[in-house]
Design a protein around this motif. Structure first.
Motif, PDB file in Angstrom:
ATOM      1  N   TYR A  60      45.628  22.451   1.219  1.00 54.49           N
ATOM      2  CA  TYR A  60      46.047  22.082  -0.130  1.00 54.49           C
ATOM      3  C   TYR A  60      46.716  20.720  -0.109  1.00 54.49           C
ATOM      4  CZ  TYR A  60      44.835  26.782  -1.390  1.00 54.49           C
ATOM      5  OH  TYR A  60      44.129  27.933  -1.590  1.00 54.49           O
ATOM      6  N   GLU A  61      46.375  19.887  -1.090  1.00 58.36           N
ATOM      7  CA  GLU A  61      46.876  18.517  -1.135  1.00 58.36           C
ATOM      8  C   GLU A  61      48.340  18.437  -1.537  1.00 58.36           C
ATOM      9  OE1 GLU A  61      44.324  16.134  -3.538  1.00 58.36           O
ATOM     10  OE2 GLU A  61      42.536  16.722  -2.428  1.00 58.36           O
ATOM     11  N   SER A  62      48.810  19.384  -2.315  1.00 60.30           N
ATOM     12  CA  SER A  62      50.195  19.332  -2.781  1.00 60.30           C
ATOM     13  C   SER A  62      51.151  19.770  -1.676  1.00 60.30           C
ATOM     14  CB  SER A  62      50.379  20.225  -4.008  1.00 60.30           C
ATOM     15  OG  SER A  62      50.341  21.584  -3.634  1.00 60.30           O
ATOM     16  N   SER A  63      52.417  19.568  -1.908  1.00 58.18           N
ATOM     17  CA  SER A  63      53.440  19.932  -0.923  1.00 58.18           C
ATOM     18  C   SER A  63      53.816  21.401  -1.013  1.00 58.18           C
ATOM     19  CB  SER A  63      54.687  19.084  -1.169  1.00 58.18           C
ATOM     20  OG  SER A  63      55.192  19.351  -2.471  1.00 58.18           O
ATOM     21  N   GLY A  64      53.067  22.154  -1.770  1.00 62.23           N
ATOM     22  CA  GLY A  64      53.367  23.559  -1.932  1.00 62.23           C
ATOM     23  C   GLY A  64      53.990  23.867  -3.278  1.00 62.23           C
ATOM     24  N   LYS A  65      54.169  22.847  -4.079  1.00 59.90           N
ATOM     25  CA  LYS A  65      54.753  23.049  -5.405  1.00 59.90           C
ATOM     26  C   LYS A  65      53.759  23.807  -6.279  1.00 59.90           C
ATOM     27  CE  LYS A  65      57.339  20.695  -8.929  1.00 59.90           C
ATOM     28  NZ  LYS A  65      58.010  19.469  -9.305  1.00 59.90           N
ATOM     29  N   GLY A  66      54.226  24.869  -6.908  1.00 64.34           N
ATOM     30  CA  GLY A  66      53.359  25.665  -7.770  1.00 64.34           C
ATOM     31  C   GLY A  66      52.424  26.582  -7.020  1.00 64.34           C
ATOM     32  N   ILE A  67      52.728  26.866  -5.750  1.00 65.22           N
ATOM     33  CA  ILE A  67      51.877  27.724  -4.928  1.00 65.22           C
ATOM     34  C   ILE A  67      52.661  28.967  -4.512  1.00 65.22           C
ATOM     35  CG2 ILE A  67      50.679  27.918  -2.699  1.00 65.22           C
ATOM     36  CD1 ILE A  67      49.972  25.003  -2.916  1.00 65.22           C
ATOM     37  N   ALA A  68      52.013  30.113  -4.577  1.00 64.73           N
ATOM     38  CA  ALA A  68      52.576  31.364  -4.063  1.00 64.73           C
ATOM     39  C   ALA A  68      51.651  31.870  -2.963  1.00 64.73           C
ATOM     40  CB  ALA A  68      52.693  32.402  -5.175  1.00 64.73           C
ATOM     41  N   VAL A  69      52.239  32.414  -1.907  1.00 63.51           N
ATOM     42  CA  VAL A  69      51.464  32.878  -0.756  1.00 63.51           C
ATOM     43  C   VAL A  69      51.826  34.328  -0.441  1.00 63.51           C
ATOM     44  CG1 VAL A  69      50.959  32.509   1.695  1.00 63.51           C
ATOM     45  CG2 VAL A  69      51.436  30.549   0.220  1.00 63.51           C
ATOM     46  N   ALA A  70      50.803  35.135  -0.224  1.00 61.66           N
ATOM     47  CA  ALA A  70      50.997  36.506   0.259  1.00 61.66           C
ATOM     48  C   ALA A  70      50.194  36.674   1.540  1.00 61.66           C
ATOM     49  CB  ALA A  70      50.535  37.514  -0.782  1.00 61.66           C
ATOM     50  N   VAL A  71      50.801  37.319   2.514  1.00 59.10           N
ATOM     51  CA  VAL A  71      50.132  37.637   3.771  1.00 59.10           C
ATOM     52  C   VAL A  71      50.076  39.152   3.869  1.00 59.10           C
ATOM     53  CG1 VAL A  71      50.194  37.450   6.284  1.00 59.10           C
ATOM     54  CG2 VAL A  71      50.941  35.521   4.880  1.00 59.10           C
ATOM     55  N   ASN A  72      48.863  39.678   3.913  1.00 59.29           N
ATOM     56  CA  ASN A  72      48.652  41.122   3.958  1.00 59.29           C
ATOM     57  C   ASN A  72      49.375  41.816   2.807  1.00 59.29           C
ATOM     58  OD1 ASN A  72      47.079  40.820   6.314  1.00 59.29           O
ATOM     59  ND2 ASN A  72      48.928  40.813   7.553  1.00 59.29           N
ATOM     60  N   GLN A  73      49.264  41.228   1.635  1.00 60.26           N
ATOM     61  CA  GLN A  73      49.784  41.736   0.365  1.00 60.26           C
ATOM     62  C   GLN A  73      51.304  41.699   0.248  1.00 60.26           C
ATOM     63  OE1 GLN A  73      47.939  45.567  -0.292  1.00 60.26           O
ATOM     64  NE2 GLN A  73      45.994  44.618  -0.824  1.00 60.26           N
ATOM     65  N   PHE A  74      51.979  40.944   1.112  1.00 58.68           N
ATOM     66  CA  PHE A  74      53.421  40.759   1.013  1.00 58.68           C
ATOM     67  C   PHE A  74      53.703  39.288   0.749  1.00 58.68           C
ATOM     68  CE2 PHE A  74      53.065  44.632   3.519  1.00 58.68           C
ATOM     69  CZ  PHE A  74      53.993  45.451   2.896  1.00 58.68           C
ATOM     70  N   VAL A  75      54.446  39.012  -0.317  1.00 58.61           N
ATOM     71  CA  VAL A  75      54.769  37.632  -0.671  1.00 58.61           C
ATOM     72  C   VAL A  75      55.662  37.036   0.410  1.00 58.61           C
ATOM     73  CG1 VAL A  75      55.946  36.162  -2.352  1.00 58.61           C
ATOM     74  CG2 VAL A  75      54.531  38.064  -3.137  1.00 58.61           C
ATOM     75  N   VAL A  76      55.338  35.796   0.794  1.00 54.56           N
ATOM     76  CA  VAL A  76      56.128  35.071   1.785  1.00 54.56           C
ATOM     77  C   VAL A  76      56.926  34.005   1.038  1.00 54.56           C
ATOM     78  CG1 VAL A  76      56.071  33.637   3.855  1.00 54.56           C
ATOM     79  CG2 VAL A  76      54.367  35.445   3.548  1.00 54.56           C
ATOM     80  N   PRO A  77      58.260  34.094   1.034  1.00 52.47           N
ATOM     81  CA  PRO A  77      59.058  33.073   0.355  1.00 52.47           C
ATOM     82  C   PRO A  77      58.803  31.692   0.958  1.00 52.47           C
ATOM     83  CG  PRO A  77      60.428  34.941   1.012  1.00 52.47           C
ATOM     84  CD  PRO A  77      59.084  35.116   1.655  1.00 52.47           C
ATOM     85  N   LYS A  78      58.837  30.681   0.109  1.00 57.74           N
ATOM     86  CA  LYS A  78      58.559  29.317   0.570  1.00 57.74           C
ATOM     87  C   LYS A  78      59.481  28.907   1.717  1.00 57.74           C
ATOM     88  CE  LYS A  78      57.627  24.698  -1.086  1.00 57.74           C
ATOM     89  NZ  LYS A  78      57.523  23.815  -2.252  1.00 57.74           N
ATOM     90  N   SER A  79      60.703  29.381   1.711  1.00 60.02           N
ATOM     91  CA  SER A  79      61.648  29.040   2.780  1.00 60.02           C
ATOM     92  C   SER A  79      61.197  29.577   4.143  1.00 60.02           C
ATOM     93  CB  SER A  79      63.048  29.561   2.448  1.00 60.02           C
ATOM     94  OG  SER A  79      63.023  30.975   2.299  1.00 60.02           O
ATOM     95  N   ASP A  80      60.329  30.594   4.142  1.00 55.34           N
ATOM     96  CA  ASP A  80      59.826  31.173   5.394  1.00 55.34           C
ATOM     97  C   ASP A  80      58.508  30.564   5.865  1.00 55.34           C
ATOM     98  OD1 ASP A  80      62.002  32.857   5.395  1.00 55.34           O
ATOM     99  OD2 ASP A  80      60.903  34.617   4.700  1.00 55.34           O
ATOM    100  N   TRP A  81      57.865  29.742   5.024  1.00 55.28           N
ATOM    101  CA  TRP A  81      56.556  29.194   5.380  1.00 55.28           C
ATOM    102  C   TRP A  81      56.527  28.496   6.733  1.00 55.28           C
ATOM    103  CZ3 TRP A  81      54.281  26.567   0.372  1.00 55.28           C
ATOM    104  CH2 TRP A  81      54.079  27.550  -0.605  1.00 55.28           C
ATOM    105  N   PRO A  82      57.523  27.667   7.073  1.00 59.16           N
ATOM    106  CA  PRO A  82      57.431  26.967   8.365  1.00 59.16           C
ATOM    107  C   PRO A  82      57.516  27.907   9.570  1.00 59.16           C
ATOM    108  CG  PRO A  82      59.035  25.910   6.924  1.00 59.16           C
ATOM    109  CD  PRO A  82      58.664  27.215   6.287  1.00 59.16           C
TER     110      PRO A  82
END
Length: 67
Positions: free
Chosen positions: A26-48
């Motif tokens: 994704y070209e953006s820095s993650g702004k406006g993006i939500a991520v789920a791994v195996n149906q569990f949302v991953v908070p942006k603070s945990d992405w790294p």
């Protein structure tokens, strides 16, 4: 390793984190993006720090404007 990214088989590096995945696909820095791994949302603070594993199912949703 292979993961499922929005339902599509995708090859990524074996040490890939959620943050790296977002940067790669994704070209953006993650702004406006939500991520789920195996149906569990991953908070942006945990992405790294959240490492992906083989066969993980990742769902990425991007916010859109309009009405």
């Amino acid at each position: 390793m292979e993961i499922k990214l929005n339902g599509q088989a995708t090859q990524i590096d074996a040490t890939c984190s959620v943050g790296q995945l977002i940067s790669e696909f994704y070209e953006s820095s993650g702004k406006g993006i939500a991520v789920a791994v195996n149906q569990f949302v991953v908070p942006k603070s945990d992405w790294p720090h959240r490492r992906l594993s083989p066969n993980d199912h990742i769902t990425i949703i991007t916010a859109t404007q309009g009405g």
